[in-house]
Design an enzyme around this catalytic site. Structure first.
Site: not given
Ligand code: ACM
Length: 532
Positions: A342
């Site tokens: 992310e």
């Molecule tokens: C995640 O759930 N950001 C690995």
């Protein structure tokens, strides 16, 4: 599982001498038809062993005369014997000494096994006269003790002596895992859990032959490991958590204690320092990590915030080298997990530059890199372990570079997902995941175009933005973890949800005996009264 006809002898060629010495053949042969033997039902083992045969005859019973004996080249075998004996003493109230091999007439024997070399496999024989656990490697012996544990009545989990017949029906088990990686991730960053709590989590994992504990040690809401060269990371960056509580961190000594506790249970700790995103706690602790030199305030909100390490600053890489260097020294396992997920505030080209540099740092420390699936967007080394969570394309991109996959599908293995609409904790962004949902998937077929030989295994992930206490951690983990464990360990053949759910139900009294919280899913035919 094959439940064969009654057989007197379960011994395999070439081991008869050892078995006789362990009291197996003589008493098996001396079990005449004093009673009319009726084959007992197969025990409700999780994960389901590769083969199990009820061999008939009178049961083995743990009595005041039972000892644990060791004959194995590895020193850890002795430790496993002590672990088993200590555990048996608590509920049985018997002395259960650990003795030299061949000195006790009535023994549970932990022995080597040259016939079936396997990193984690084992064989287990129960006869009236004795129990024989055989494994090439100490990990296999440990797993065998956990099978033995599940062969005893649930009362064996009690911390105080119980009046129970400590009997086990004669049987023969040959067992080994399907996948080498059976993991569980715990997010100690969003809410902090103490080293003692993490060790109790390890105890849950051990019962189900999970062999990796992945600790998510840093995120925007908290930094949870003492770093001596950057002390404010823990003392300031670890001083709060989601919701504004007091947070906390592991001293290096506590972290080492978790590693040791896990290693005694043949569980490897996989430490994760998440970067280049999820780093607000670090930047709040050290202004020089911010591109503009201004430290942001600590963040205690629940949702992710766009934040990135400063890709162009030299100090960023000095910071990473120092942190990963200390972490590598504290971590005997070969892996460092660098997160990489992310990175919404890091431009794609910067992300690739960054992952490339971190990769070199990890390799320079003699470790292998692990990252979430997003690292497949950057150049990674062949053999990098990539953890799939949502996007098959990114995982496939990693595979094209020679990565190996660990599967943590958010729709199946995210234990922060609610079981159903009534679950008081957790999220639902990936959907509800009740027990059946969590059990019915196969790591070898889940991602299109990815086959069994590219998959290292499966791992659960428990994010804790909405999981505040250790009771809640247990509630979200049980009863889903045994299913994940079985997916990782047991062959697909012969497994069905209908059969599994009945087996699973019988484990509840064990959890209650241990004081473990669990969710009484409506999908599971719990037979026991509520004793929580
Ligand atoms: C995640 O759930 N950001 C690995």
């Amino acid at each position: 599982m094959h439940h064969g006809p009654r057989r007197r002898s379960v011994l395999l060629a070439g081991t008869a001498g050892l078995a006789t010495a362990a009291g197996l053949t003589s008493t098996a042969a001396a079990a005449p038809a004093r009673t009319t033997p009726v084959a007992p039902p197969p025990p409700a083992l999780i994960p389901r062993p590769r083969t199990l045969e009820m061999t008939g005859g009178r049961p083995f019973e743990i009595t005041a005369h039972t000892a644990v004996a060791v004959r194995h080249r590895a020193p850890e075998a002795r430790r496993t014997a002590e672990y088993l004996a200590t555990w048996l003493r608590r509920a049985t109230g018997h002395a259960v000494p650990v003795v030299a091999f061949g000195t006790a007439p009535h023994a549970i024997t932990l022995a080597g096994d040259d016939e079936t070399p396997s990193a984690e496999g084992y064989r287990l024989d129960v006869t009236h006269g004795g129990v024989l656990l055989r494994a090439t490697e100490p990990a296999g012996l440990f797993h065998a003790t956990q099978t033995l544990r599940q062969l005893l009545p649930a009362a064996a989990e009690s911390a105080t002596p119980q009046a129970s017949p400590w009997t086990i029906a004669p049987l023969h088990i040959e067992d080994a895992p399907r996948f080498p990686w059976r993991g569980a991730m715990l997010d100690v960053a969003r809410h902090f859990f103490t080293a003692e709590e993490v060790k109790r989590y390890v105890d849950i994992l051990a019962m189900y032959k999970i062999n990796r504990l992945h600790l998510h040690l840093s995120d925007s809401q908290g930094w949870r490991l003492e770093i001596k060269s950057w002390p404010r990371l823990a003392t300031y960056g670890g001083s709060t958590e989601v919701g504004g509580g007091t947070g906390g961190y592991f001293t290096q000594r506590e972290y080492a204690d978790i590693v040791r506790h896990a290693a005694e249970r043949h569980i490897m700790v996989i430490p994760e320092i998440d970067m280049p995103a999820h780093v607000n706690a670090a930047k709040a602790s050290y202004a020089e990590l911010a591109c503009d030199g201004v430290a942001p305030p600590l963040y205690t909100g629940e949702t992710g915030i766009p934040v990135s390490l400063c890709i162009d600053k030299d100090i960023t890489y000095r910071f990473i080298g120092d942190v990963l260097g200390e972490l590598a020294d504290l971590t005997p396992g070969p892996y460092l997990h660098i997160g990489g997920d992310e990175a919404l505030a890091t431009p794609p080209e910067d992300y690739r530059t960054f992952i490339g540099r971190v990769r070199q740092t990890v390799h320079g420390l003699g470790k292998q890199m692990i990252g979430w699936e997003e690292v497949g967007l950057a150049e990674i080394a062949s053999g990098t372990v990539v953890q799939f969570w949502a996007d098959a394309k990114k995982a496939q991109g990693a595979l094209a570079q020679g990565a190996e996959l660990v599967l943590s599908p958010s729709k199946k293995a995210y234990f922060d997902m609610k079981y159903d609409a009534d679950t008081p904790y957790g999220h639902d962004w990936a959907g509800y995941t009740d027990v059946q949902d969590g059990y019915t998937w196969d790591p070898a077929t889940y991602i299109p175009g990815v086959g069994e030989d590219q998959v290292l295994g499966a791992e659960s992930a428990l994010w804790t933005e909405r999981v505040k206490t250790f009771d809640e951690v247990q509630y979200m983990t049980l009863p889903r973890l045994p299913g994940l464990a079985e997916i990782g360990w047991s062959p697909v053949d012969g497994r069905t949800w209908e059969e599994y759910r009945v087996r699973l139900a019988t484990h509840a009294p064990r959890w209650s005996g241990l004081g473990w919280q669990y969710h009484r899913s409506v999908e599971v035919p719990w037979g026991d009264p509520v004793t929580r």
